[in-house]
Design an enzyme around this catalytic site. Structure first.
Site, PDB file in Angstrom:
ATOM      1  N   GLY A 188      -0.559  50.909 -54.437  1.00  0.00           N
ATOM      2  CA  GLY A 188      -1.700  50.482 -53.637  1.00  0.00           C
ATOM      3  C   GLY A 188      -1.814  48.961 -53.626  1.00  0.00           C
ATOM      4  O   GLY A 188      -1.134  48.266 -52.878  1.00  0.00           O
ATOM      5  N   GLY A 189      -2.663  48.441 -54.491  1.00  0.00           N
ATOM      6  CA  GLY A 189      -2.984  47.008 -54.497  1.00  0.00           C
ATOM      7  C   GLY A 189      -1.776  46.083 -54.439  1.00  0.00           C
ATOM      8  O   GLY A 189      -1.751  45.124 -53.648  1.00  0.00           O
TER       9      GLY A 189
ATOM     10  N   GLU B  21      -8.453  59.616 -53.384  1.00  0.00           N
ATOM     11  CA  GLU B  21      -9.609  59.113 -52.629  1.00  0.00           C
ATOM     12  C   GLU B  21     -10.046  60.131 -51.572  1.00  0.00           C
ATOM     13  O   GLU B  21     -11.237  60.268 -51.285  1.00  0.00           O
ATOM     14  CB  GLU B  21      -9.275  57.744 -52.023  1.00  0.00           C
ATOM     15  CG  GLU B  21      -9.250  56.679 -53.117  1.00  0.00           C
ATOM     16  CD  GLU B  21      -8.319  55.505 -52.869  1.00  0.00           C
ATOM     17  OE1 GLU B  21      -7.890  55.286 -51.723  1.00  0.00           O
ATOM     18  OE2 GLU B  21      -7.994  54.809 -53.850  1.00  0.00           O
TER      19      GLU B  21
ATOM     20  N   ASN C   9       0.977  52.057 -50.093  1.00  0.00           N
ATOM     21  CA  ASN C   9      -0.217  52.677 -49.488  1.00  0.00           C
ATOM     22  C   ASN C   9      -1.238  51.568 -49.249  1.00  0.00           C
ATOM     23  O   ASN C   9      -1.863  51.087 -50.185  1.00  0.00           O
ATOM     24  CB  ASN C   9      -0.785  53.742 -50.442  1.00  0.00           C
ATOM     25  CG  ASN C   9      -2.088  54.323 -49.915  1.00  0.00           C
ATOM     26  OD1 ASN C   9      -2.424  54.162 -48.742  1.00  0.00           O
ATOM     27  ND2 ASN C   9      -2.828  54.995 -50.790  1.00  0.00           N
ATOM     28  N   TRP C  10      -1.384  51.187 -47.990  1.00  0.00           N
ATOM     29  CA  TRP C  10      -2.273  50.056 -47.678  1.00  0.00           C
ATOM     30  C   TRP C  10      -3.737  50.465 -47.585  1.00  0.00           C
ATOM     31  O   TRP C  10      -4.606  49.607 -47.379  1.00  0.00           O
ATOM     32  CB  TRP C  10      -1.843  49.395 -46.368  1.00  0.00           C
ATOM     33  CG  TRP C  10      -0.522  48.703 -46.451  1.00  0.00           C
ATOM     34  CD1 TRP C  10       0.148  48.365 -47.598  1.00  0.00           C
ATOM     35  CD2 TRP C  10       0.299  48.260 -45.366  1.00  0.00           C
ATOM     36  NE1 TRP C  10       1.328  47.742 -47.289  1.00  0.00           N
ATOM     37  CE2 TRP C  10       1.448  47.666 -45.909  1.00  0.00           C
ATOM     38  CE3 TRP C  10       0.176  48.315 -43.979  1.00  0.00           C
ATOM     39  CZ2 TRP C  10       2.460  47.125 -45.129  1.00  0.00           C
ATOM     40  CZ3 TRP C  10       1.176  47.784 -43.191  1.00  0.00           C
ATOM     41  CH2 TRP C  10       2.309  47.191 -43.768  1.00  0.00           C
ATOM     42  N   LYS C  11      -4.007  51.748 -47.634  1.00  0.00           N
ATOM     43  CA  LYS C  11      -5.392  52.238 -47.543  1.00  0.00           C
ATOM     44  C   LYS C  11      -6.075  51.625 -46.307  1.00  0.00           C
ATOM     45  O   LYS C  11      -5.440  51.490 -45.265  1.00  0.00           O
ATOM     46  CB  LYS C  11      -6.154  51.931 -48.830  1.00  0.00           C
ATOM     47  CG  LYS C  11      -5.364  52.354 -50.074  1.00  0.00           C
ATOM     48  CD  LYS C  11      -6.166  52.318 -51.323  1.00  0.00           C
ATOM     49  CE  LYS C  11      -5.279  52.659 -52.505  1.00  0.00           C
ATOM     50  NZ  LYS C  11      -5.996  52.881 -53.733  1.00  0.00           N
TER      51      LYS C  11
ATOM     52  N   GLU D 254      -0.547  60.685 -59.685  1.00  0.00           N
ATOM     53  CA  GLU D 254      -1.443  59.528 -59.688  1.00  0.00           C
ATOM     54  C   GLU D 254      -2.669  59.831 -60.547  1.00  0.00           C
ATOM     55  O   GLU D 254      -3.668  60.386 -60.033  1.00  0.00           O
ATOM     56  CB  GLU D 254      -1.891  59.216 -58.261  1.00  0.00           C
ATOM     57  CG  GLU D 254      -0.753  58.835 -57.338  1.00  0.00           C
ATOM     58  CD  GLU D 254      -1.230  57.865 -56.272  1.00  0.00           C
ATOM     59  OE1 GLU D 254      -0.653  56.776 -56.188  1.00  0.00           O
ATOM     60  OE2 GLU D 254      -2.191  58.169 -55.555  1.00  0.00           O
TER      61      GLU D 254
ATOM     62  N   HIS E  61      -4.458  62.452 -51.385  1.00  0.00           N
ATOM     63  CA  HIS E  61      -4.716  61.277 -52.221  1.00  0.00           C
ATOM     64  C   HIS E  61      -6.056  61.485 -52.940  1.00  0.00           C
ATOM     65  O   HIS E  61      -6.982  62.082 -52.374  1.00  0.00           O
ATOM     66  CB  HIS E  61      -4.755  60.013 -51.354  1.00  0.00           C
ATOM     67  CG  HIS E  61      -4.768  58.756 -52.177  1.00  0.00           C
ATOM     68  ND1 HIS E  61      -5.920  58.278 -52.756  1.00  0.00           N
ATOM     69  CD2 HIS E  61      -3.780  57.910 -52.533  1.00  0.00           C
ATOM     70  CE1 HIS E  61      -5.634  57.175 -53.432  1.00  0.00           C
ATOM     71  NE2 HIS E  61      -4.340  56.937 -53.319  1.00  0.00           N
TER      72      HIS E  61
ATOM     73  N   SER F  54      -1.805  51.545 -60.456  1.00  0.00           N
ATOM     74  CA  SER F  54      -1.697  50.170 -60.952  1.00  0.00           C
ATOM     75  C   SER F  54      -0.260  49.737 -61.254  1.00  0.00           C
ATOM     76  O   SER F  54      -0.018  48.986 -62.205  1.00  0.00           O
ATOM     77  CB  SER F  54      -2.591  49.986 -62.187  1.00  0.00           C
ATOM     78  OG  SER F  54      -3.955  50.165 -61.827  1.00  0.00           O
TER      79      SER F  54
ATOM     80  N   GLY G 190      -6.096  51.646 -59.043  1.00  0.00           N
ATOM     81  CA  GLY G 190      -6.923  50.479 -58.728  1.00  0.00           C
ATOM     82  C   GLY G 190      -7.674  49.906 -59.917  1.00  0.00           C
ATOM     83  O   GLY G 190      -8.587  49.105 -59.742  1.00  0.00           O
TER      84      GLY G 190
HETATM   85  C1  PEP Z   1      -2.918  54.429 -54.787  1.00  0.00           C
HETATM   86  O1  PEP Z   1      -4.027  54.339 -54.310  1.00  0.00           O
HETATM   87  O2  PEP Z   1      -2.144  55.309 -54.365  1.00  0.00           O
HETATM   88  C2  PEP Z   1      -2.554  53.526 -55.868  1.00  0.00           C
HETATM   89  C3  PEP Z   1      -1.584  53.875 -56.646  1.00  0.00           C
HETATM   90  O3  PEP Z   1      -3.304  52.362 -55.969  1.00  0.00           O
HETATM   91  P1  PEP Z   1      -3.069  51.150 -57.027  1.00  0.00           P
HETATM   92  O4  PEP Z   1      -1.585  50.868 -57.051  1.00  0.00           O
HETATM   93  O5  PEP Z   1      -3.877  50.029 -56.485  1.00  0.00           O
HETATM   94  O6  PEP Z   1      -3.542  51.642 -58.343  1.00  0.00           O
END
Ligand code: PEP
Length: 255
Positions: A234-235, A97, A9-11, A167, A95, A213, A173
């Site tokens: 994500g990251g 967010e 997920n590149w957001k 999640e 999500h 994470s 994050g």
């Molecule tokens: C996400 O936003 O779906 C996510 C899992 O982010 P991260 O891996 O950065 O925690």
């Protein structure tokens, strides 16, 4: 045996050129992977370009959200049909967010899930609790509510084909992942809820993936839990080599 899903997920990251360069690098690094579904979720602006760069590979493309109407005067929104037209076959819905920054409700999540299914897009439905909900022992009740309300009016056939992403919001994050045991407990509870609502076969087919994470160093211990079928990342998905390492660690037989 469920096929694992490793989804990036590149957001709100990556220009079209950056997204295409990532895809070119990743397709080389995962060209021998046939035992996992690998999904890239670019910003809307890069969906078409990433789909083109992934053509001829097994890489799947997801939108990061959609709107439930098929067309009309909805400035700024993107429909399931437009996403499909751009080359997506999956879509992330609900999500945290979207839920927390943009006020998305369980009812909106449900409308989006049904719109995705009506256009044959596979929904990746995100659920998860806040830190406060976890600390007051409400995690499983929150997940139950999100699953029950988000999946209202689905058939067992549709539920079995979903991807649910657990999640925990406190893990997204933050660098603080759920432990494999914490994640397994939540995943088992989600699967039990799915079984109650849609029957054993649908619950056994549905992929329940973990997000929060995830790193190359943590994926293996998470993905060997019985109810964890991969990860939403994500990251650590912004760099092709790191994401390829996560794919390798999330496969049934890691390399
Ligand atoms: C996400 O936003 O779906 C996510 C899992 O982010 P991260 O891996 O950065 O925690």
């Amino acid at each position: 045996m469920r096929t694992p899903v490793l989804a990036a997920n590149w957001k709100m990251h990556k220009t079209i050129d950056e997204a295409v360069a990532f895809t070119a690098a990743l397709r080389e690094q995962v060209k021998d992977v046939t035992d996992a579904e690998i999904i890239l979720s670019p910003p809307f602006t890069a969906v078409r370009a990433v789909a083109d760069a992934a053509r001829g590979t097994r890489l799947g493309i997801a939108g990061q959200d959609l709107f439930w109407e098929t067309q009309g005067a909805f400035t700024g929104e993107v429909s399931a049909g437009l996403l499909k037209d751009a080359g997506a076959t999956y879509v992330i819905i609900g999500h945290s967010e979207r839920r927390h920054l943009f006020g998305e409700t369980d009812a909106a999540v449900n409308a989006k899930v049904r719109a995705a299914l009506a256009s044959a897009l596979t929904p990746i439905i995100c659920v998860g609790e806040t830190l406060e909900e976890r600390e007051s022992n409400r995690t499983l009740a929150v997940l139950d509510r999100q699953i029950a309300e988000g999946l209202t009016e689905l058939t067992a056939e549709e539920a079995g084909g979903l991807i649910v992403a657990y999640e925990p919001i406190w893990a997204i994050g933050t660098g603080r992942s759920a432990t494999p045991a914490q994640a397994q407990e939540a995943h088992a509870s989600i699967r039990a809820r799915l079984e109650q609502a849609f029957g054993r076969d649908a619950a056994a087919r549905c992929r329940v993936i973990y997000g929060g994470s995830v790193k190359p160093e943590s994926i293996r211990k998470l993905s060997t839990q019985p109810d964890i079928d991969g990860a939403l990342v994500g990251g650590a998905s912004l760099d092709p080599s790191r994401f390829a390492q996560i794919v390798a660690g999330g496969r049934p037989t890691p390399v």
